[in-house]
Write an enzyme that holds these catalytic residues in place. Structure first.
Site, PDB file in Angstrom:
ATOM      1  NE  ARG A   1      -3.658  -2.387   0.047  1.00 19.46           N
ATOM      2  CZ  ARG A   1      -3.346  -3.524  -0.539  1.00 19.46           C
ATOM      3  NH1 ARG A   1      -2.217  -3.618  -1.230  1.00 19.46           N
ATOM      4  NH2 ARG A   1      -4.125  -4.578  -0.469  1.00 19.46           N
TER       5      ARG A   1
ATOM      6  CB  SER B   1      -9.434  -1.178   3.894  1.00 16.52           C
ATOM      7  OG  SER B   1     -10.025  -2.348   3.389  1.00 16.52           O
TER       8      SER B   1
ATOM      9  CD  GLU C   1      -5.743   1.041   2.264  1.00 14.90           C
ATOM     10  OE1 GLU C   1      -6.063   0.865   1.076  1.00 14.90           O
ATOM     11  OE2 GLU C   1      -5.789   0.141   3.121  1.00 14.90           O
TER      12      GLU C   1
END
Length: 347
Positions: free
Chosen positions: A159, A238, A339
């Site tokens: 990520r 998320s 995130e």
């Protein structure tokens, strides 16, 4: 197209955030570059957005220029794909499946634009764009020119990427991928939930169309496919990344989990680390699906999604995020990291 005092909430999947002092929508790469250069020359704050699926914008809005990239372009040459940054990601993935090409099928249904995918190294269900991106064409605000970065230069990790590490330097214009003609089959299944769905072993292939459609179904069941009528999808997906723990951190975490007679999910991570599940941590810390009684709650379908029930403010959402982060830390000694990109706010 230029608007003043323009609302930003409708441009995000959370439907949160105050107005932009100035909003400009660009439909070509040249327009994108011109807006960026003008803002930089004026010393004006600049925020670049695409699909708005990974943004948390403060209630005060943004005191500068917001550039909305709406460029279009889908070009296939054999198994080589080039996408303009403004292409809708879910639609582009569906088109590669229609063309019989594997490589993106497990990334079906992810909201947002193509230009955002290398920034976040978007991934799901055992697939991430780092495996197929060959080049990213970007405007380099430091040099004032257009650059082409190969896969290695993008510095992809979980990520993360060079673009995320230097958020004020690069503006993604185009993304190039190397896909695979696997005779109608998917890339090897790497995710246990997908393998179980198909009744196959991990690393086997399944039908390409079936893989795409199965992922869409799995995502929809977790509220991860946009639906304006379903507040469980009014989220940024998320909200926390899965923690990657060092050997020492993992040993301490195991001891805490064992003391509570819990067995935590664990997956190998680079550099000897161990990845565990943020969703598991949140649930076991006492924050179940639908947690919260205010205008911002956890999704009723997935504990990793923080949602706007229709009347929330960004501060409502952040208060819930802080409560969950602090609760997980207190319960397990593990720090959750957001995130989505934070604009004008922080946890």
């Amino acid at each position: 197209m230029e608007e003043l005092d323009a609302p930003l909430a409708p441009l995000t999947t959370l439907r949160l955030g105050g107005p932009a002092r100035r909003l400009v929508t660009a439909h070509t790469d040249d327009e994108v570059i011109a807006v960026v250069r003008a803002a930089d020359a004026a010393g004006e704050p600049l925020l670049v957005i695409g699909g708005g699926s990974n943004l948390v914008i403060g209630d005060a809005g943004f005191p500068g220029t917001v550039l909305r990239i709406a460029t279009t372009g889908f070009a296939l040459d054999g198994t080589a794909l080039e996408l303009a940054a403004g292409e809708v990601w879910a639609e582009a993935v569906a088109r590669t499946v229609d063309a019989g090409l594997a490589g993106l099928e497990f990334l079906a249904g992810i909201p947002g634009s193509a230009g955002a995918t290398p920034v976040q190294n978007v991934g799901a269900y055992g697939q991430e764009v780092a495996r197929t991106v060959t080049e990213v064409v970007a405007y380099d605000r430091r040099s004032g020119g257009t650059v082409t970065l190969g896969n290695e230069a993008c510095a992809f990790s979980y990520r993360h990427s060079r673009f995320k590490a230097e958020p004020d330097r690069y503006v993604v214009l185009r993304v190039r991928f190397a896909l695979e003609d696997a005779a109608g089959r998917s890339t090897p299944v790497r995710y246990a939930e997908v393998a179980k769905h198909f009744g196959v072993a991990q690393d086997e292939r399944v039908g390409l169309r079936e893989a795409h459609d199965a992922v869409l179904g799995l995502r929809a069941g977790k509220g991860m496919v946009l639906d304006a009528a379903d507040h469980d999808t009014w989220s940024a997906g998320s909200f926390f990344t899965n923690p990657v723990l060092s050997a020492g951190q993992y040993a301490a975490f195991l001891a805490v989990a064992a003391g509570r007679e819990l067995t935590a999910p664990a997956y190998p991570a680079p550099d000897g680390g161990t990845k565990t599940s943020a969703a598991w941590l949140i649930d076991k810390a006492g924050f179940g699906k639908g947690y919260g009684s205010g205008p911002a709650t956890l999704s009723g379908k997935h504990t990793l999604a923080l949602t706007n029930r229709g009347a929330a403010t960004t501060e409502d959402l952040l208060a819930l995020a802080r409560e969950i982060r602090d609760g997980v830390r207190a319960a397990f000694g593990v720090e959750l990291v957001n995130e989505p990109v934070m604009v004008g706010v922080s946890l």
